[in-house]
Design a protein around this motif. Sequence first.
Motif, PDB file in Angstrom:
ATOM      1  N   GLU A   1     -11.539   3.697  -5.134  1.00  0.00           N
ATOM      2  CA  GLU A   1     -11.405   2.340  -5.558  1.00  0.00           C
ATOM      3  C   GLU A   1     -11.570   1.745  -7.036  1.00  0.00           C
TER       4      GLU A   1
ATOM      5  N   GLN B   1      -1.296  -4.054   5.707  1.00  0.00           N
ATOM      6  CA  GLN B   1      -0.992  -2.780   5.622  1.00  0.00           C
ATOM      7  C   GLN B   1      -0.072  -2.302   6.727  1.00  0.00           C
TER       8      GLN B   1
ATOM      9  N   TRP C   1      -4.479  -1.462  -1.465  1.00  0.00           N
ATOM     10  CA  TRP C   1      -4.413  -0.166  -1.170  1.00  0.00           C
ATOM     11  C   TRP C   1      -4.166  -0.148   0.419  1.00  0.00           C
TER      12      TRP C   1
ATOM     13  N   TYR D   1      -8.282   2.898  -8.587  1.00  0.00           N
ATOM     14  CA  TYR D   1      -7.397   1.728  -8.158  1.00  0.00           C
ATOM     15  C   TYR D   1      -7.529   0.442  -9.060  1.00  0.00           C
TER      16      TYR D   1
ATOM     17  N   GLY E   1       0.570  -1.216   0.073  1.00  0.00           N
ATOM     18  CA  GLY E   1       0.048  -0.099   0.009  1.00  0.00           C
ATOM     19  C   GLY E   1       0.934   1.360  -0.076  1.00  0.00           C
ATOM     20  N   ASP E   2       0.123   2.480  -0.179  1.00  0.00           N
ATOM     21  CA  ASP E   2       0.652   3.709  -0.504  1.00  0.00           C
ATOM     22  C   ASP E   2       1.420   3.811  -1.734  1.00  0.00           C
ATOM     23  N   TYR E   3       0.874   2.917  -2.705  1.00  0.00           N
ATOM     24  CA  TYR E   3       1.437   2.895  -3.950  1.00  0.00           C
ATOM     25  C   TYR E   3       1.656   4.374  -4.602  1.00  0.00           C
TER      26      TYR E   3
ATOM     27  N   GLU F   1      -4.073   5.894  -1.152  1.00  0.00           N
ATOM     28  CA  GLU F   1      -4.750   5.561  -2.493  1.00  0.00           C
ATOM     29  C   GLU F   1      -5.914   6.171  -2.245  1.00  0.00           C
TER      30      GLU F   1
END
Length: 548
Positions: free
Chosen positions: A262, A366, A229, A265, A168-170, A233
Motif C-alpha cells: 500500500e 475491481q 489496486w 502504491y 487494478g492489476d496495474y 499490486e
Amino acid sequence: MTMKIDRRLLIKAGTFGLAALSIPGAAQALFAGRGFTHGVASGEPSGDSVLLWTRYVGDSDTRLTAEISPTPDFAKPIGGGSVTVSGARDHIAKLTVSGLKPDSWYFYRFVAADGSTSPTGRTRTLPVGETKGFNIGVFSCSNLPFGWFNGYAHAAGRNDIDLAVHTGDYLYEYGLDVYPTRSQALPGRSVQPDHEMVTLADYRLRYSSYRLDADLQRLHQVVPMIAMWDDHEIANDAWREGAQNHQSETEGDYMARRRIAEQVYREWMPVADLAPADTLWRSYQIGNLATLIRTESRLSGRDKPAELAEAFAGGGDMAASLAKFRDEKWVDPARRMLGDDQARWLGDEFKASKASGTRWQVWAQQCVMGSLKLPQETADWVPKDAPQIVRTRSAAGLAASKAGLPFNMDAWDGYPVQREALLKSAQAADADLVVLSGDSHNGWGFDLDAGGKPAGVEFAGHSISSPGFEAYAPTIAPQDVAGALVRANPQLKWADTSSRGYMTLQLTQDSATAHWHKLRTIRERSTDLAGSTSLSVEPGKRTIAMPA
C-alpha cells in the motif's frame, strides 16, 4: 487475475497542443538516474482541484515547484505549489492544486531549484452543474512481459477521453518464468527485480520498471486518473489476512508485505496519501451527469475466498460434496468482499446521488460482478494431451456448474449474499447503476438483477496485456467460446474472450454506452485496432439495449 479456470494452470502448463508535449525515452530515464526520471501524472480530480505527481532524483532532498496554466507555454501560470522530494519517499513528489475552474483543461509541470523542468502534462477538473456528456477510459490488467501496452498508447493518442479509471492489476508481482513463462514473455519486455516483489525495495523497483514504459507514461501525461489496486499490486488472490501467492514461511509476515504494498502504491500512483481519518473508498461528482463511486475490495474487508477444492477434500460422492459446499460454505451470509462499513457507505452513496438528481450512478470496482458458470462445451475445449491437472480442474469446474456453482470464487461469484444485498441497495435507491469492472482479462456485458428484478448493468473491460480465455482454449474459435458462455449464463448478454485492449464509457443524459476497443496485437508495438463493440443502457431501463 485471469478468468480463474485457474491462473496456476497457465503459469505451469496533436490537438490541444499535445504535439508539443514530450517525455524522455525509457532507456534515457533508466540510465540517467538523476533529475526527472518517470514523467508526470495527475489524478483524483474534483470540480476545483487535481493532484499532480512526478519523480525527481537528486543528490539530496530537493524542493520542487509545480506550475499549472491554461496554456502550454506557461505564459500566465494561475496556481501551483511547492513540495520537497526525498529518498525516504523514493523521490516522489505529489501535491494537490486547488482553486481551479470546473470543467477546464490545464497544463502543468514541475520546476527544480536548478531550473530544470519536468515534461509538461495535461489534466482537467470535473464539471459542476448541468453536464451533457463525459467520456471515461477504463483500464486493467497490464502485465508488461506479456506484450506492449498498445491499449494505453491508443487511448493516449485520442483527444476525447476526459478521465482514466484504472480498476487494478496495474502491475504484477511475479518473478521471471512464472506469469508469463520464459517462452510466453516478449523479448525486451523484462521487468525488475527479476524475482517476485516482496520487500520495500522490490515493490519500488517494480513500479519504477513499469513506469519507464513510454506508453504508460504518455497516458498519465495527458489525462488524469482515478485508480484503486486489485490483487497483483499486493499478491495474487489477496484478501484481508493473506493471499494465494504469499508463503509466510519463505516471504515473511503477510501484514508487513501488505503495508509495504500500500505504501509503494501510494508513492508511485497519482492518488492521495490517506490520513488516519480517511477511507479507501471515495466518490467523484461529474456535474449532474454521474457520481463515480470507487470502492476497495481486497484489503479492508474481504474474507478469504472459498475454494471449490474444499468440496472435494474429503473424497466420496462429488455431487453430494458440491451440494453441501453450495448450500453451506458458498452462501454463508457472514462472508464479505466489502466490509460492512464500506457496504453501508456504498448504499448511502447510491441514495445521495439519486436524491441529488444525478443521472447515473457509476460504480468503479475491481472484480466481475455478473455470474459465470462453465458451459458444458468446456469438456471439448481442453486438448486431450493437456496436463492431467488441467483436465482434472476442468472436470471439477464442469461438475460445479452442474451443481449450480460458478467457477471463479475470487470474483463476486464467491460472495453471492453480499452481492445480492448491494444490488438490492441500488434498487432501493432507484439508482441507474452502471458497474465498471476489470480483473478477468476478458470483455463482458451483463444485466445485473436481484430478487428477480433488474438492478443495473455491468460493463467489464478486457486487459491491456494479460491473457484471457484464449489461453485455456487455444484451439477453439473465440466466437464459439463466447457463444457458449452467453448461452450458459442468463445474465451475460455479450462476451469477448480473446482480445486485449481497453474500454471507454460514454455518458450522456440519454444513455451510458460502453465501447470495447480491441487491439490488433500486443506482440509488436502498434495502435491498430482489430475492431470494437458497443453496448448501451438507457435511464430507467437497467438492462442492456441489445443491437437488433
